[in-house]
Design a protein around this motif. Sequence first.
Motif, PDB file in Angstrom:
ATOM      1  N   ILE A  47       0.817  -1.214   0.000  1.00  0.00           N
ATOM      2  CA  ILE A  47       0.000   0.000   0.000  1.00  0.00           C
ATOM      3  C   ILE A  47       0.857   1.274   0.000  1.00  0.00           C
ATOM      4  N   ASP A  48       2.078   1.188   0.462  1.00  0.00           N
ATOM      5  CA  ASP A  48       2.963   2.354   0.544  1.00  0.00           C
ATOM      6  C   ASP A  48       3.756   2.604  -0.737  1.00  0.00           C
ATOM      7  N   LEU A  49       3.655   1.695  -1.702  1.00  0.00           N
ATOM      8  CA  LEU A  49       4.466   1.806  -2.917  1.00  0.00           C
ATOM      9  C   LEU A  49       4.220   3.117  -3.656  1.00  0.00           C
ATOM     10  N   LEU A  50       2.977   3.479  -3.837  1.00  0.00           N
ATOM     11  CA  LEU A  50       2.650   4.716  -4.550  1.00  0.00           C
ATOM     12  C   LEU A  50       3.214   5.939  -3.840  1.00  0.00           C
ATOM     13  N   ASP A  51       3.083   5.980  -2.511  1.00  0.00           N
ATOM     14  CA  ASP A  51       3.621   7.108  -1.751  1.00  0.00           C
ATOM     15  C   ASP A  51       5.140   7.200  -1.890  1.00  0.00           C
ATOM     16  N   ALA A  52       5.810   6.050  -1.892  1.00  0.00           N
ATOM     17  CA  ALA A  52       7.269   6.044  -2.043  1.00  0.00           C
ATOM     18  C   ALA A  52       7.680   6.606  -3.403  1.00  0.00           C
ATOM     19  N   ILE A  53       6.945   6.231  -4.446  1.00  0.00           N
ATOM     20  CA  ILE A  53       7.271   6.731  -5.782  1.00  0.00           C
ATOM     21  C   ILE A  53       6.962   8.217  -5.890  1.00  0.00           C
ATOM     22  N   LYS A  54       5.869   8.651  -5.303  1.00  0.00           N
ATOM     23  CA  LYS A  54       5.550  10.088  -5.301  1.00  0.00           C
ATOM     24  C   LYS A  54       6.637  10.872  -4.566  1.00  0.00           C
ATOM     25  N   TRP A  55       7.116  10.331  -3.457  1.00  0.00           N
ATOM     26  CA  TRP A  55       8.202  10.984  -2.719  1.00  0.00           C
ATOM     27  C   TRP A  55       9.439  11.093  -3.607  1.00  0.00           C
ATOM     28  N   TYR A  56       9.775  10.022  -4.301  1.00  0.00           N
ATOM     29  CA  TYR A  56      10.944  10.017  -5.177  1.00  0.00           C
ATOM     30  C   TYR A  56      10.774  11.034  -6.302  1.00  0.00           C
ATOM     31  N   ALA A  57       9.586  11.103  -6.875  1.00  0.00           N
ATOM     32  CA  ALA A  57       9.325  12.072  -7.948  1.00  0.00           C
ATOM     33  C   ALA A  57       9.559  13.495  -7.454  1.00  0.00           C
ATOM     34  N   SER A  58       9.111  13.791  -6.253  1.00  0.00           N
ATOM     35  CA  SER A  58       9.375  15.122  -5.687  1.00  0.00           C
ATOM     36  C   SER A  58      10.864  15.317  -5.433  1.00  0.00           C
ATOM     37  N   TYR A  59      11.523  14.267  -4.946  1.00  0.00           N
ATOM     38  CA  TYR A  59      12.953  14.338  -4.660  1.00  0.00           C
ATOM     39  C   TYR A  59      13.755  14.684  -5.914  1.00  0.00           C
ATOM     40  N   ILE A  60      13.372  14.120  -7.066  1.00  0.00           N
ATOM     41  CA  ILE A  60      14.102  14.396  -8.309  1.00  0.00           C
ATOM     42  C   ILE A  60      13.514  15.602  -9.041  1.00  0.00           C
ATOM     43  N   ASP A  61      12.675  16.348  -8.350  1.00  0.00           N
ATOM     44  CA  ASP A  61      12.075  17.585  -8.869  1.00  0.00           C
ATOM     45  C   ASP A  61      11.150  17.332 -10.058  1.00  0.00           C
ATOM     46  N   LYS A  62      10.399  16.242  -9.986  1.00  0.00           N
ATOM     47  CA  LYS A  62       9.386  15.906 -10.999  1.00  0.00           C
ATOM     48  C   LYS A  62       8.074  15.555 -10.298  1.00  0.00           C
ATOM     49  N   PRO A  63       7.551  16.457  -9.463  1.00  0.00           N
ATOM     50  CA  PRO A  63       6.371  16.112  -8.652  1.00  0.00           C
ATOM     51  C   PRO A  63       5.123  15.807  -9.474  1.00  0.00           C
ATOM     52  N   GLN A  64       5.089  16.195 -10.720  1.00  0.00           N
ATOM     53  CA  GLN A  64       3.926  15.925 -11.569  1.00  0.00           C
ATOM     54  C   GLN A  64       4.073  14.629 -12.372  1.00  0.00           C
ATOM     55  N   MET A  65       5.094  13.837 -12.060  1.00  0.00           N
ATOM     56  CA  MET A  65       5.331  12.605 -12.799  1.00  0.00           C
ATOM     57  C   MET A  65       4.101  11.704 -12.738  1.00  0.00           C
ATOM     58  N   GLU A  66       3.650  11.267 -13.902  1.00  0.00           N
ATOM     59  CA  GLU A  66       2.533  10.324 -13.963  1.00  0.00           C
ATOM     60  C   GLU A  66       3.075   8.928 -13.669  1.00  0.00           C
ATOM     61  N   ILE A  67       2.425   8.228 -12.772  1.00  0.00           N
ATOM     62  CA  ILE A  67       2.829   6.874 -12.410  1.00  0.00           C
ATOM     63  C   ILE A  67       1.952   5.907 -13.204  1.00  0.00           C
ATOM     64  N   LEU A  68       2.610   5.025 -13.942  1.00  0.00           N
ATOM     65  CA  LEU A  68       1.923   4.125 -14.863  1.00  0.00           C
ATOM     66  C   LEU A  68       1.936   2.687 -14.337  1.00  0.00           C
ATOM     67  N   PRO A  69       0.830   1.956 -14.515  1.00  0.00           N
ATOM     68  CA  PRO A  69       0.765   0.578 -14.014  1.00  0.00           C
ATOM     69  C   PRO A  69       1.478  -0.437 -14.901  1.00  0.00           C
ATOM     70  N   GLU A  70       1.747  -0.076 -16.162  1.00  0.00           N
ATOM     71  CA  GLU A  70       2.396  -1.001 -17.091  1.00  0.00           C
ATOM     72  C   GLU A  70       3.517  -0.305 -17.843  1.00  0.00           C
ATOM     73  N   ASP A  71       4.448  -1.097 -18.305  1.00  0.00           N
ATOM     74  CA  ASP A  71       5.564  -0.596 -19.098  1.00  0.00           C
ATOM     75  C   ASP A  71       5.001  -0.003 -20.395  1.00  0.00           C
ATOM     76  N   PRO A  72       5.196   1.297 -20.643  1.00  0.00           N
ATOM     77  CA  PRO A  72       4.611   1.924 -21.819  1.00  0.00           C
ATOM     78  C   PRO A  72       5.379   1.699 -23.126  1.00  0.00           C
ATOM     79  N   ARG A  73       6.509   1.037 -23.070  1.00  0.00           N
ATOM     80  CA  ARG A  73       7.277   0.799 -24.291  1.00  0.00           C
ATOM     81  C   ARG A  73       6.543  -0.196 -25.180  1.00  0.00           C
ATOM     82  N   PRO A  74       6.545   0.032 -26.479  1.00  0.00           N
ATOM     83  CA  PRO A  74       5.854  -0.874 -27.407  1.00  0.00           C
ATOM     84  C   PRO A  74       6.355  -2.314 -27.257  1.00  0.00           C
ATOM     85  N   GLY A  75       5.407  -3.241 -27.209  1.00  0.00           N
ATOM     86  CA  GLY A  75       5.749  -4.662 -27.163  1.00  0.00           C
ATOM     87  C   GLY A  75       6.120  -5.202 -25.807  1.00  0.00           C
TER      88      GLY A  75
END
Length: 106
Positions: free
Chosen positions: A70-98
Amino acid sequence: MDHNIYLLATDPKNPCRDVIHSRDTRLKVRVFCLNEERFSPDDNELQLYGYADDKLLAFETIDIIPEDAIDLLDAIKWYASYIDKPQMEILPEDPRPGQNVAMYGQ
């Protein structure tokens, strides 16, 4: 508990190998830069993805236990803020083709 505190372990030899640690739970999340390295998802772990500008990042848990998922999303949001990308969209699947093609007939 209101908010977890997250810590970051970095690899001085590889800037793409951060590991997010929760101070208050056993959650650990490895960060991969998919533009710069190969990534094979572990079927026993959880993976989420996000873009930091033009860099695609994969976030994979390390020895996940159900209580910490349950804490996974919060950890990633924290990391996004840490790297100065607080608006980073978190995706459930790998968006690369194939990358999410089911293997039928095997």
